[in-house]
Design an enzyme around this catalytic site. Sequence first.
Site, short mmCIF file in Angstrom:
data_model
loop_
_atom_site.label_atom_id
_atom_site.label_comp_id
_atom_site.label_asym_id
_atom_site.label_seq_id
_atom_site.Cartn_x
_atom_site.Cartn_y
_atom_site.Cartn_z
N SER A 7 -4.66 -70.74 5.05
CA SER A 7 -5.30 -70.86 3.74
C SER A 7 -6.78 -71.22 3.89
O SER A 7 -7.53 -71.11 2.94
CB SER A 7 -4.60 -71.95 2.93
OG SER A 7 -4.58 -73.15 3.68
N GLU A 148 -10.66 -82.48 5.38
CA GLU A 148 -11.77 -81.57 5.05
C GLU A 148 -13.08 -82.32 4.84
O GLU A 148 -14.15 -81.76 5.06
CB GLU A 148 -11.39 -80.71 3.83
CG GLU A 148 -10.11 -79.96 4.12
CD GLU A 148 -10.02 -78.58 3.57
OE1 GLU A 148 -10.62 -78.34 2.51
OE2 GLU A 148 -9.34 -77.75 4.18
N1 DGL Z 1 -2.77 -74.80 5.50
C1 DGL Z 1 -1.99 -75.59 4.59
C2 DGL Z 1 -0.66 -75.96 5.22
O1 DGL Z 1 -0.51 -75.97 6.43
C3 DGL Z 1 -2.73 -76.84 4.17
C4 DGL Z 1 -3.89 -76.59 3.24
C5 DGL Z 1 -3.49 -75.95 1.93
O2 DGL Z 1 -2.84 -76.58 1.09
O3 DGL Z 1 -3.81 -74.77 1.79
O4 DGL Z 1 0.27 -76.24 4.53
#
Ligand code: DGL
Length: 261
Positions: A7, A148
Amino acid sequence: MIGIFDSGVGGLTVARAIMEKIPGYDIVYFGDTAHTPYGTKSSETVIGYTVNNIEFLLSQGASVIVIACNTASSVATAEVLGRFAVPIFEVITPAVELAVNTSKNFRFGVIGTRATVTSGIYEKKIIEMQPAAKVYSIACPLLVPLVEEGWLNKPEAAMIVKKYLHPLKTRQIDTLILGCTHYPLLKKVIQRKTGRRVHLIDSSISVAGDIKKFLENHIEVDKQLGKNGKLTLFVSDVTDQFEKIATMTLKTKVEFNCVKI
Ligand code: DGL
């Protein structure tokens, strides 16, 4: 090329683990920074993004796909497996296998985004592998923004982690799954709060191990992968955070391309 998507930036922890486990493989990474976070979105939305992201990585020449995002792995894997003619890896199964093989008392904690925890996928897979298991899951929505912001070593980060993990204190877990791309960056703080008795399972490391084994056993797939150690990064939106976290995760300055998909 190995195509990895997330994401946003967090999935670079997975890219880093793959680069460490099988150095030299060409990697194309897509961070969907225009749509991040996925962890607060509906399953339908995340499935749509996942399909688009895979199509984009295939268009860039990927012949193996890694869904680095725990949220996308939780809610979209079933929808995309079999839909594309390339091997697709997700991060949940390898983490569960490692957790079940590590635990002595089969009492597990899982932390992740709201979407991951609501999906119940970790419990389901753990119980499938170990029916006697007890699984305690906690959504930790504040941890992604903390990472972040680069607040890895601030006292506030330690306080928030402590608060989230508090309900696990009396559960006697011996294994905690870090079910989110960002959490490996908070490993030290988390380990301080759980104590050293609790094993932390980092899904980025377990998926890298699985990919290595798969490529050793599937020479025909391995042959298709470039091995010039090239890392190409794409994002769907340029943000300051991407550069900052990418540098923090990969420990080197990175260049990236912006693409609207
Ligand atoms: N990449 C997401 C996860 O591993 C975390 C960040 C998001 O909520 O997009 O769940």
